[in-house]
Design a protein around this motif. Structure first.
Motif, PDB file in Angstrom:
ATOM      1  N   TYR A 439       0.814  -1.324   0.024  1.00 21.24           N
ATOM      2  CA  TYR A 439      -0.140   0.134   0.133  1.00 21.24           C
ATOM      3  C   TYR A 439       0.952   1.268   0.018  1.00 21.24           C
ATOM      4  CZ  TYR A 439      -3.733  -3.357   0.627  1.00 21.24           C
ATOM      5  OH  TYR A 439      -4.622  -4.328   0.211  1.00 21.24           O
ATOM      6  N   TYR A 440       1.868   1.137  -0.707  1.00 18.93           N
ATOM      7  CA  TYR A 440       3.007   2.311  -0.922  1.00 18.93           C
ATOM      8  C   TYR A 440       2.423   3.348  -1.715  1.00 18.93           C
ATOM      9  CZ  TYR A 440       5.798  -1.580   0.472  1.00 18.93           C
ATOM     10  OH  TYR A 440       6.485  -2.776   1.434  1.00 18.93           O
ATOM     11  N   ARG A 441       3.090   4.500  -1.783  1.00 19.84           N
ATOM     12  CA  ARG A 441       3.021   5.457  -2.756  1.00 19.84           C
ATOM     13  C   ARG A 441       3.797   4.867  -3.894  1.00 19.84           C
ATOM     14  NH1 ARG A 441       6.234   9.757  -4.582  1.00 19.84           N
ATOM     15  NH2 ARG A 441       7.730   8.348  -4.715  1.00 19.84           N
ATOM     16  N   PRO A 442       3.021   4.875  -5.023  1.00 21.13           N
ATOM     17  CA  PRO A 442       3.452   4.391  -6.348  1.00 21.13           C
ATOM     18  C   PRO A 442       4.860   4.567  -6.821  1.00 21.13           C
ATOM     19  CG  PRO A 442       1.269   5.346  -6.453  1.00 21.13           C
ATOM     20  CD  PRO A 442       1.616   5.586  -5.276  1.00 21.13           C
ATOM     21  N   LEU A 443       5.393   3.649  -6.975  1.00 20.67           N
ATOM     22  CA  LEU A 443       6.813   4.035  -7.670  1.00 20.67           C
ATOM     23  C   LEU A 443       6.272   4.436  -9.261  1.00 20.67           C
ATOM     24  CD1 LEU A 443       9.670   1.334  -8.220  1.00 20.67           C
ATOM     25  CD2 LEU A 443       8.819   2.124 -10.209  1.00 20.67           C
ATOM     26  N   THR A 444       7.367   5.607  -9.410  1.00 20.09           N
ATOM     27  CA  THR A 444       6.931   6.449 -10.493  1.00 20.09           C
ATOM     28  C   THR A 444       8.205   6.877 -11.243  1.00 20.09           C
ATOM     29  OG1 THR A 444       5.019   7.300  -9.537  1.00 20.09           O
ATOM     30  CG2 THR A 444       5.561   8.427 -11.205  1.00 20.09           C
ATOM     31  N   VAL A 445       7.819   7.103 -12.697  1.00 18.53           N
ATOM     32  CA  VAL A 445       9.078   7.390 -13.523  1.00 18.53           C
ATOM     33  C   VAL A 445       8.501   8.500 -14.412  1.00 18.53           C
ATOM     34  CG1 VAL A 445      10.408   7.188 -15.540  1.00 18.53           C
ATOM     35  CG2 VAL A 445      10.470   5.412 -13.721  1.00 18.53           C
ATOM     36  N   HIS A 446       9.236   9.901 -14.209  1.00 19.58           N
ATOM     37  CA  HIS A 446       8.715  10.915 -15.247  1.00 19.58           C
ATOM     38  C   HIS A 446       9.794  11.004 -16.342  1.00 19.58           C
ATOM     39  CE1 HIS A 446       5.317  13.321 -12.907  1.00 19.58           C
ATOM     40  NE2 HIS A 446       5.744  12.223 -11.981  1.00 19.58           N
ATOM     41  N   ARG A 447       9.138  11.432 -17.271  1.00 17.82           N
ATOM     42  CA  ARG A 447      10.318  11.568 -18.506  1.00 17.82           C
ATOM     43  C   ARG A 447       9.863  12.927 -19.207  1.00 17.82           C
ATOM     44  NH1 ARG A 447      14.246   8.218 -20.329  1.00 17.82           N
ATOM     45  NH2 ARG A 447      14.755   9.695 -21.904  1.00 17.82           N
ATOM     46  N   LEU A 448      10.811  13.738 -19.216  1.00 17.53           N
ATOM     47  CA  LEU A 448      10.371  15.316 -19.428  1.00 17.53           C
ATOM     48  C   LEU A 448      11.315  15.868 -20.621  1.00 17.53           C
ATOM     49  CD1 LEU A 448      10.479  15.487 -15.859  1.00 17.53           C
ATOM     50  CD2 LEU A 448       8.483  17.107 -16.953  1.00 17.53           C
ATOM     51  N   ARG A 449      10.841  16.710 -21.352  1.00 17.62           N
ATOM     52  CA  ARG A 449      11.513  17.459 -22.451  1.00 17.62           C
ATOM     53  C   ARG A 449      10.783  18.672 -22.682  1.00 17.62           C
ATOM     54  NH1 ARG A 449      11.258  15.581 -28.564  1.00 17.62           N
ATOM     55  NH2 ARG A 449      13.561  15.689 -29.194  1.00 17.62           N
ATOM     56  N   ALA A 450      11.903  19.513 -23.136  1.00 16.20           N
ATOM     57  CA  ALA A 450      11.268  20.925 -23.166  1.00 16.20           C
ATOM     58  C   ALA A 450      12.026  21.739 -24.173  1.00 16.20           C
ATOM     59  CB  ALA A 450      11.116  21.721 -21.856  1.00 16.20           C
ATOM     60  N   PHE A 528       7.463  17.749  -7.832  1.00 13.31           N
ATOM     61  CA  PHE A 528       9.037  17.487  -8.131  1.00 13.31           C
ATOM     62  C   PHE A 528       9.377  17.487  -9.364  1.00 13.31           C
ATOM     63  CE2 PHE A 528      13.260  15.710  -7.971  1.00 13.31           C
ATOM     64  CZ  PHE A 528      13.832  16.263  -6.820  1.00 13.31           C
ATOM     65  N   ALA A 529       8.885  16.632 -10.206  1.00 17.00           N
ATOM     66  CA  ALA A 529       9.268  16.646 -11.493  1.00 17.00           C
ATOM     67  C   ALA A 529       8.976  17.799 -12.342  1.00 17.00           C
ATOM     68  CB  ALA A 529       8.498  15.655 -12.340  1.00 17.00           C
ATOM     69  N   VAL A 530       7.831  18.433 -12.067  1.00 13.07           N
ATOM     70  CA  VAL A 530       7.494  19.668 -12.931  1.00 13.07           C
ATOM     71  C   VAL A 530       8.544  20.907 -12.314  1.00 13.07           C
ATOM     72  CG1 VAL A 530       5.805  21.565 -13.184  1.00 13.07           C
ATOM     73  CG2 VAL A 530       5.105  19.047 -13.592  1.00 13.07           C
ATOM     74  N   GLU A 531       8.281  21.040 -11.086  1.00 13.02           N
ATOM     75  CA  GLU A 531       9.210  22.171 -10.736  1.00 13.02           C
ATOM     76  C   GLU A 531      10.800  22.027 -10.579  1.00 13.02           C
ATOM     77  OE1 GLU A 531       7.753  25.339  -9.051  1.00 13.02           O
ATOM     78  OE2 GLU A 531       6.686  24.697 -10.594  1.00 13.02           O
ATOM     79  N   THR A 532      11.315  20.978 -10.522  1.00 20.17           N
ATOM     80  CA  THR A 532      12.816  20.844 -10.844  1.00 20.17           C
ATOM     81  C   THR A 532      13.077  20.842 -12.215  1.00 20.17           C
ATOM     82  OG1 THR A 532      12.569  18.318 -10.764  1.00 20.17           O
ATOM     83  CG2 THR A 532      13.284  19.518  -8.765  1.00 20.17           C
ATOM     84  N   PHE A 533      12.332  20.335 -13.228  1.00 18.06           N
ATOM     85  CA  PHE A 533      12.745  20.443 -14.514  1.00 18.06           C
ATOM     86  C   PHE A 533      12.491  21.721 -14.988  1.00 18.06           C
ATOM     87  CE2 PHE A 533      11.644  19.634 -18.939  1.00 18.06           C
ATOM     88  CZ  PHE A 533      12.882  19.119 -19.492  1.00 18.06           C
ATOM     89  N   LEU A 534      11.438  22.510 -14.586  1.00 18.50           N
ATOM     90  CA  LEU A 534      11.348  23.994 -15.069  1.00 18.50           C
ATOM     91  C   LEU A 534      12.402  24.751 -14.504  1.00 18.50           C
ATOM     92  CD1 LEU A 534       9.503  26.039 -16.206  1.00 18.50           C
ATOM     93  CD2 LEU A 534       8.304  26.454 -13.950  1.00 18.50           C
ATOM     94  N   ASP A 535      12.953  24.312 -13.446  1.00 17.04           N
ATOM     95  CA  ASP A 535      13.952  25.154 -12.825  1.00 17.04           C
ATOM     96  C   ASP A 535      15.259  25.173 -13.949  1.00 17.04           C
ATOM     97  OD1 ASP A 535      13.891  26.561 -10.221  1.00 17.04           O
ATOM     98  OD2 ASP A 535      16.063  25.716  -9.942  1.00 17.04           O
ATOM     99  N   ARG A 536      15.560  23.657 -14.439  1.00 17.46           N
ATOM    100  CA  ARG A 536      16.642  23.814 -15.235  1.00 17.46           C
ATOM    101  C   ARG A 536      16.312  24.437 -16.611  1.00 17.46           C
ATOM    102  NH1 ARG A 536      17.236  17.591 -16.245  1.00 17.46           N
ATOM    103  NH2 ARG A 536      18.892  18.309 -17.767  1.00 17.46           N
ATOM    104  N   VAL A 537      15.141  24.384 -17.134  1.00 24.04           N
ATOM    105  CA  VAL A 537      14.631  25.141 -18.334  1.00 24.04           C
ATOM    106  C   VAL A 537      14.588  26.648 -18.040  1.00 24.04           C
ATOM    107  CG1 VAL A 537      12.561  25.459 -19.728  1.00 24.04           C
ATOM    108  CG2 VAL A 537      12.998  23.103 -18.979  1.00 24.04           C
TER     109      VAL A 537
END
Lengths: 724, 153
Positions: A439-450, A528-537
């Motif tokens: 009953y864990y928080r789902p293991l998740t992978v995000h792949r982002l591209r901008a 986490f995915a959106v806001e860290t990737f956006l920071d890099r962008v």
């Protein structure tokens, strides 16, 4: 639970007070005053055998609010009592709160249409309803006093728990019985917010005293005559099944009374916890792992990564993605990996049941009574009316007790059934059971591209997410629309940023590992995915992290803008940077509330150490600022613990590698940053605070760390050794 | 047979002497203010005083307390515990509350042993063994400072 989930359910009609009853209190000394929902007017009266509505006024003037929401630390007892007391014009000192029992017909969460706590909805769904309860009770007390004193009701005053007319004064208790016979006002007026005297002011929580002197009663603290303690031997891998067991040695342990097979495994019943522990250790159990999850988390990550790379099904698309990338002068890419996480509430899961003469009574921190009550009834073969669940304090949950599968209810029901006799039974989990229990928080992978053009505009933004669905395979599955579980990606779509084009994809993955909502649900990874990737962008586009975000916001995103600007001002974002410190900012909207945080970080032996956090929150009208600050502080600590340490991993063969707090560490006091919270003034109806403090912390920390070290965080938790 | 004193009262328990004190207190004596969190002395929720010193009752076998004096949250008396409890309420420290008995025992022990007001570093050292999953640490720190002021340390 997610805001999307809330939306997906049919909202119930607002239940307003309409019926009252008088009855003798438990001791026969007090009179109680009940208000039940209007919706029940035409139905048969509920049995008056237990306090089963929202409000009870004792002869001693105490006002007890029956909380339809589980108190697991986020303060609904105090919040609901505040709403009632405000309109009742009670004195805060006379207010009490206790958990309402399981009863969908009375205690539905109006956001769900069923009884349950989650999705940070407790105050939001009760905002009007509980004030109406208070206002109704007030009007009836006034009517009773007017009748008793022979004066016009319009001349009777109530203030600070005192009813008065001229020289006459009385507490509520003396009029409780008569008030209950007075006509119910159809629509008692609610106060104008300018007249609030409790709402908007600080006060300690009603349950605080009991939690400082050892008297607060949690599930594990319940004792019943002749009660046996039950520990269950559980499968060594997710999806493994029981083949056989030998209980000879277990039954030889002094204190062990019986051993039974139940769905969850092999249950050992004993006099006391220690005998149950020893009995369970002495069991010889054979399991079949043929159908179990045999992959390690490394292998699962590889599979999920490939699925994210493939793009998944489109859940949001806007503009011409191909053209957007074609117009780009530079393209930024990233993959971010998030592990399974255990909620690890300090009180592990537990439940107490007593079966006697064809009726069952339970005591536990039940978060979804709507699912649990019928589940227990079915397991025992009893009508639902003969199952009473007393909902009591829970030692934390963070989503863990909110089970669509109702697996704890099923387990405690089966334990009582398998005993084959009447009696009381307490099931509890050890910390190892808890961490191994799924009953864990789902293991998740995000792949982002901008894509970024020469002018620094973001011409294209894609994010593909691969994870298991929380709703799938549960009673909530019916709410998945078009095969899509919004809790899997909430926070990655419907962003208020102006991008030239965008596509969000979701790949639903399968595994026998059960997954569940975990404090802020999808936002635990999407923010986490959106806001860290956006920071890099933004950096690649030559923009400041704060100003860059503000420039990207759509014009109507005023509340987003306000929390970002406030957090920036609090942290003196434009000011000088301290030597050896990095600063990062992130924000998220979750569960209707807006939170931005700035983290100050330093490098401690190659690992980030957060020294300060500035937090701006807009949760609408602030009912109790003290509780809002507490939830922001706690959410920050919870999220920091997660970012720094939390990971449940499966080793080769699928066994969980962690077992207790030595290898699933929690944040400790010396790692807690100083926290400053500012609450945005608002006249909008309140939204939640239990979860929204969590999402921005991880990305703000990672952004600060990148500002300090240049390192991009592509997996959580932060690696134990810096890869410099 | 294990004989010892709990909260000032003589107690005799005829149970397995290997039984952790935690379960003897909770299951046999029904003193449930002392909590179970991990069972391996990693979280501090089970902290009690044994002969005046804080001790993790989950890893303390009953045989070890023979003839000893145990004090639980229910039996604590004195200016330090009073100051701590008062500060805990004023600052509204608890959230879920499960760990707080242990936090309060550790904080009280720190103040009992402090001749002067504890510094942040003193608090870190004394409290690092107590986990709070709700992360009420900001307020725990503030409450200990507050209690120290009440005690005029």
């Amino acid at each position: 639970m997610s805001s999307m989930f809330v939306k997906a359910l049919q909202p119930a009609p607002l239940l307003l007070p309409s019926r009252r009853m008088v009855l003798a209190g438990a001791a026969g000394l007090t009179l109680a005053f009940f208000i039940a929902p209007r919706g029940l007017r035409a139905q048969a009266p509920a049995p008056i055998t237990a306090p089963n509505a929202f409000l009870r006024i004792g002869a001693d003037d105490t006002v007890t609010v029956l909380s339809k929401h589980l108190e697991m630390g986020q303060g609904p007892y105090t919040g609901l009592a505040t709403l009632v007391a405000e309109e009742l014009d009670a004195s805060w000192d006379q207010m009490r709160a206790e958990g309402a029992p399981a009863d969908d017909s009375l205690y539905a969460n109006l956001a769900f249409g069923a009884q349950g706590t989650g999705g940070s909805t407790a105050m939001a769904n009760s905002w009007t309803q509980m004030r109406m309860v208070g206002a109704t009770a007030r009007a009836m007390l006034v009517a009773a006093a007017a009748a008793e004193w022979g004066v016009p009701a319009a001349e009777v005053r109530i203030a600070e728990g005192v009813i008065s007319h001229g020289d006459r004064r009385s507490g509520f208790g003396a009029f409780a019985a008569r008030a209950a016979t007075m006509p119910m006002p159809e629509s008692p007026p609610l106060k104008d917010p300018s007249a609030f005297r409790l709402i908007g002011t600080d006060r300690p929580k009603l349950d605080t005293v009991g939690k400082t002197n050892g008297t607060a009663q949690f599930t594990m603290d319940i004792h019943r005559e002749g009660m046996l303690t039950v520990l269950v031997a559980r499968p060594p891998a997710f999806g493994a099944t029981l083949v056989s067991f030998d209980d000879k040695a277990a039954l030889a342990v002094p204190g062990v009374e019986m051993v039974r097979r139940i769905g969850a495994g092999v249950a050992v019943y004993a006099k006391g916890t220690y005998a149950a522990l020893k009995g369970r250790r002495a069991l010889d159990v054979e399991w079949d792992s043929a159908q179990a999850e045999r992959r390690s988390t490394d292998e699962i990550f590889s599979d999920f990564s490939a699925a994210a790379e493939a793009g998944g099904q489109t859940v949001e698309e806007e503009g011409d993605i191909a053209a957007g990338f074609a117009a780009a002068a530079q393209i930024i890419e990233g993959e971010i990996r998030f592990p399974y996480l255990a909620h690890a509430p300090m009180e592990p899961l537990d439940a107490v049941i007593e079966v006697k003469g064809g009726k069952a009574e339970l005591w536990y921190g039940c978060q979804f009574p709507t699912f649990d009550r019928p589940t227990v009834a079915k397991a025992l073969g009893l009508p639902v009316e003969d199952v009473r669940i007393n909902v009591i304090l829970a030692g934390g949950s963070f989503g863990r007790r909110a089970q669509g599968s109702a697996h704890i209810a099923q387990e405690i029901g089966e334990i009582a059934k398998a005993a084959g006799r009447d009696g009381a039974f307490k099931m509890l989990m050890t910390r190892e059971d808890d961490l191994h229990g799924g009953y864990y928080r789902p293991l998740t992978v995000h792949r982002l591209r901008a894509g970024i053009d020469d002018a620094g505009n973001i011409t294209a933004w894609t994010n593909s997410i691969a994870n298991q669905s929380i709703m799938s395979g549960t009673p909530m599955e019916a709410m998945m629309q078009g095969g899509v579980d919004p809790t899997s990606f909430e926070g990655s779509n419907a962003l208020p940023y102006v991008f030239g084009s965008r596509r969000i994809g979701w790949a639903q993955m399968e595994s026998p590992v059960p997954v569940l909502w975990w404090r802020s649900v999808g936002h635990t990874h999407t923010a986490f995915a959106v806001e860290t990737f956006l920071d890099r962008v933004l950096e690649a586009a030559g923009k400041d992290p704060l100003q860059g975000r503000l420039d990207l916001l759509k014009p109507e995103a005023l509340r987003e803008r306000a929390v970002l600007e406030t957090a920036g001002r609090m942290a003196d974002w434009q000011g000088p940077v301290k030597d050896g410190r990095g600063y990062g900012i992130a924000w998220a909207k979750s569960f209707g509330s807006y939170v931005a945080q700035v983290v100050e970080v330093e490098d401690r032996d190659g690992r980030p150490h957060a020294t300060r956090v500035w937090c701006a929150v807009d949760c609408g009208i602030a009912i109790n600022p003290n509780v809002i600050r507490a939830q922001m502080e706690g959410g920050i600590g919870y999220a920091l613990s997660t970012a720094l340490y939390s990971k449940v991993s499966l080793g080769p063969g699928g066994g969980v590698e962690q077992s207790n707090f030595h290898d699933y560490p929690m944040l400790r006091i010396h790692e807690m940053p100083a926290v400053e919270v500012e609450i945005i003034r608002s006249s909008v109806d309140p939204t939640g605070v239990g979860e929204p403090g969590v999402p921005p912390l991880g990305p703000a920390l990672a952004n600060a760390w990148r500002a300090l070290t240049g390192q991009v965080t592509s997996e959580l938790p932060f690696p134990m050794q810096s890869n410099v | 047979m294990t004989q010892f004193i709990v909260n000032g009262q003589d107690v005799t328990l005829d149970i397995d002497p290997d039984t952790p004190l935690l379960w003897a207190l909770r299951d046999d004596l029904h003193l449930t203010g002392t909590k179970f969190g991990c069972g391996v002395a990693q979280c501090g929720a089970c902290t009690v005083m044994l002969n005046g010193m804080p001790r993790r009752s989950c890893v303390t076998p009953l045989s070890m307390v023979e003839g000893g004096e145990v004090t639980t949250i229910e039996g604590m008396t004195g200016p330090e515990i009073e100051a701590v409890k008062q500060a805990w309420v004023a600052i509204d420290v608890p959230q879920c509350g499960w760990c707080q008995s242990g936090q309060i025992m550790s904080a009280t022990a720190l103040l009992q042993q402090s001749a002067t007001a504890p510094t942040d570093a003193d608090i870190d050292a004394a409290m690092a063994g107590n986990v709070c999953r709700c992360a009420t640490y900001v307020r725990i720190r503030a409450a200990i400072h507050d209690a120290a002021r009440t005690l005029e340390l």
